[in-house]
Design an enzyme around this catalytic site. Structure first.
Site, PDB file in Angstrom:
ATOM      1  N   ASP A 189      31.957   5.385  14.723  1.00 27.24           N
ATOM      2  CA  ASP A 189      31.549   3.985  14.608  1.00 27.24           C
ATOM      3  C   ASP A 189      30.956   3.711  13.221  1.00 27.24           C
ATOM      4  O   ASP A 189      30.135   4.494  12.732  1.00 27.24           O
ATOM      5  CB  ASP A 189      30.498   3.717  15.699  1.00 27.24           C
ATOM      6  CG  ASP A 189      30.187   2.255  15.881  1.00 27.24           C
ATOM      7  OD1 ASP A 189      31.084   1.498  16.259  1.00 27.24           O
ATOM      8  OD2 ASP A 189      29.022   1.866  15.637  1.00 27.24           O
ATOM      9  N   GLU A 243      37.158  24.367  12.442  1.00 23.85           N
ATOM     10  CA  GLU A 243      36.776  25.640  13.072  1.00 23.85           C
ATOM     11  C   GLU A 243      37.423  25.774  14.442  1.00 23.85           C
ATOM     12  O   GLU A 243      37.486  26.854  15.007  1.00 23.85           O
ATOM     13  CB  GLU A 243      35.255  25.683  13.302  1.00 23.85           C
ATOM     14  CG  GLU A 243      34.439  25.984  12.084  1.00 23.85           C
ATOM     15  CD  GLU A 243      32.950  25.879  12.428  1.00 23.85           C
ATOM     16  OE1 GLU A 243      32.573  26.053  13.601  1.00 23.85           O
ATOM     17  OE2 GLU A 243      32.177  25.588  11.501  1.00 23.85           O
TER      18      GLU A 243
HETATM   19  C1  NOJ Z   1      31.407  -1.337  15.686  1.00 25.55           C
HETATM   20  C2  NOJ Z   1      31.814  -1.386  17.111  1.00 25.55           C
HETATM   21  O1  NOJ Z   1      33.210  -1.407  17.196  1.00 25.55           O
HETATM   22  C3  NOJ Z   1      31.167  -2.619  17.693  1.00 25.55           C
HETATM   23  O2  NOJ Z   1      31.634  -2.907  18.985  1.00 25.55           O
HETATM   24  C4  NOJ Z   1      29.693  -2.416  17.678  1.00 25.55           C
HETATM   25  O3  NOJ Z   1      29.066  -3.588  18.133  1.00 25.55           O
HETATM   26  C5  NOJ Z   1      29.186  -2.082  16.276  1.00 25.55           C
HETATM   27  N1  NOJ Z   1      30.006  -1.138  15.605  1.00 25.55           N
HETATM   28  C6  NOJ Z   1      27.800  -1.500  16.339  1.00 25.55           C
HETATM   29  O4  NOJ Z   1      27.866  -0.212  16.893  1.00 25.55           O
END
Ligand code: NOJ
Ligand code: CA
Length: 503
Positions: A189, A243
């Site tokens: 993310d 790894e």
């Molecule tokens: C990107 C994610 O795809 C989204 O859904 C989220 O709200 C934000 N990052 C924060 O984690």
């Protein structure tokens, strides 16, 4: 397909777990529901799934606010269910990727109270940074401590301090915990946001030429993302993935705004991310000149050895059938043909295979706190006309595009998607061949893959002519296929041609 290249040659599928399939009738999709529906994914020809976060979370941001990275949200299942999912999927040749959220935790993660030094703090807001969710200051006063913490997203999502070595050490343990259980890798993310400027300097104001997201925010993102230290971390994680046998993969979510920045997350092409999502494609309209320009830039900027990946839908941007095609079935199919016909790994979002539209979510059912709300792109998967959901967490209103009906209709978008995937398996050029754009009329986007394969989509409202030769392997029009291409594309038609063009 060689085991080591599955992530370059295969088709991946994003599952939003709460909305995919509900095994126990509580209205919330769960891991056992995913297991129950693996046959659908196998039939479709999927090689790997990415599960949006499955961890315990107070759901301020629906799983993207994690309160325990080593657990499973009780509404979604248990660790045993994860193991069973990995095993059952593996039996069908499907790998499982998890979603790792390393930029921030939930404010209810025990670390936030017990180990505050893992977060970014200041005595007073030190800069003009604003939250991308509500455009308000991204510094919030913590009453208990009398200090301000940084949150790039919602107030309940405090950012971790990646400059504190305890943070990468914790995450290495988290990565290993899941990799040891057999997951095939992670979607990372907002990976380009982990490190912030060490002096936390002010962002400069947005300029008229900046992308809409930055203009809405009113600032550029020079100091609050894309810091050089991230590349060392990604190299460490890449080594860690290697790894394992077979090696595990890293798929980054990289909202870098500029293609060269985005490309930098591939490092030398084989020492950082395996795949990096590029949102330029998704957030452009379905207009030949615009999309082809994005792809040309990506092809130009990508380091040698690196491999692109493409998505037309996700849980943030909603579904391609609505955004790109506005419900026009022909254009949805063109969108799918683009995703699966470009050089790179395609990611389908659950329901894309049906041409599923964004759902209808009345204001009193709204759950997402971000602006604008993203609920419509997260509504439950319609497995049948009856919907198969009892009182789902988000409403399921329109079930006209559903799996059961499309499964028995050989002309459906579901069958079309399956044929596209099968065609990739059958034609190596379509899977691994180079990309070269072909000259074409204004609304047509056509390209050659490798030597022997052409993809062409007519995104306009008029029929068009295209001077290429080959046999029609697949058309968005179920009536066409098998015959040689006579240079004619109907409005909204896409074709994949194969055969030696010189003959
Ligand atoms: C990107 C994610 O795809 C989204 O859904 C989220 O709200 C934000 N990052 C924060 O984690
Ligand atoms: Ca359930």
């Amino acid at each position: 397909m060689a085991e080591r290249r599955w992530w370059r040659e295969g088709v991946l599928y994003q599952i939003y777990p709460r909305s995919f399939a509900d095994s126990n009738g509580d209205g919330i999709g769960d891991l056992c529901g995913v297991i129950d529906r693996l046959d659908h994914l196998e039939w479709l020809g999927i090689d790997g799934i990415w599960l949006s976060p499955i961890h315990p979370s107070p759901n301020e941001d629906w799983g993207y606010d994690v309160s325990d990275y080593l657990g499973v949200h009780p509404e979604l299942g248990t660790l045993d269910d994860v193991d069973e999912l990995v095993a059952e999927a593996g039996r069908r040749g499907i790998r499982v990727l998890l979603d790792l959220v390393p930029n921030h935790t939930s404010d209810r993660h025990p670390w936030f109270r017990e180990r505050p030094e893992l977060y970014v703090w200041a005595d007073a807001p030190p800069n003009n940074w604003r939250s991308v969710f509500d455009r308000r200051p991204s510094w919030t006063l913590d009453g208990e401590r009398g200090r301000y913490y940084l949150h790039t997203f919602a107030g309940g999502q405090p950012d971790l301090d990646w400059r504190n070595p305890e943070v990468p050490a914790e995450f290495e343990r988290i990565l290993r915990f899941w990799l040891d259980r057999g997951v095939a890798g992670f979607r990372l993310d907002v990976v380009n946001v982990l490190y912030k400027d060490s002096e936390l300097r002010d962002e400069p104001p947005a300029r008229p030429e900046d992308p809409p997201l930055l203009r809405e925010l009113g600032m550029r993102r020079i100091h609050s993302m894309n810091q050089p230290e991230i590349h060392d971390l990604l190299q460490d994680w890449r080594r860690l993935c290697e790894e394992y046998e077979p090696p595990r993969i890293l798929v980054g979510e990289v909202y870098a705004f500029q293609v060269p920045h985005w490309a930098s997350y591939y490092g030398n092409g084989d020492d950082q991310l395996h795949l990096s999502f590029n949102f330029q494609l998704m957030y452009n309209p379905l207009v030949a000149a615009k999309l082809s320009a994005v792809v040309a830039e990506v092809e130009h900027e990508l380091p040698a050895g690196a491999w692109p990946c493409w998505a037309g839908s996700n849980h943030d941007g909603g579904r391609l059938a609505s955004r790109w095609a506005r419900g026009d079935e022909r254009l949805s199919r063109c969108g799918l043909m683009i995703l699966l016909g470009l050089r790179g790994t395609p990611f389908l979002y659950y329901g894309d295979e049906l041409g599923l539209l964004d759902g209808e979510v009345p204001p009193d059912r709204r759950l997402d706190r971000a602006e604008p709300g993203r609920d419509a792109g997260r509504t439950p998967m319609p497995w049948s006309r009856a919907g198969d959901w009892r009182d789902p967490w988000l409403p399921l209103v329109d079930t006209s595009r559903n799996v059961a009906d499309q499964r028995v209709d050989a002309d459906s978008t579901l069958h079309f998607t399956r044929e596209l995937i099968a065609l990739r398996r059958r034609l190596p050029d379509l899977r691994v061949g180079s990309y070269r754009e072909l000259e074409s009329p204004e609304d047509v986007w056509a390209w050659r893959r490798g030597e022997g394969c052409v993809v062409a989509v007519n995104l306009g409202v008029e029929e068009a002519r295209l001077e290429v030769e080959g046999r029609i392997e697949l058309s968005t029009d179920p009536e066409r296929g098998g015959e040689s291409f006579a240079g004619h594309l109907a409005a909204g038609e896409g074709v994949i041609l194969a055969g030696d063009p010189s003959k």
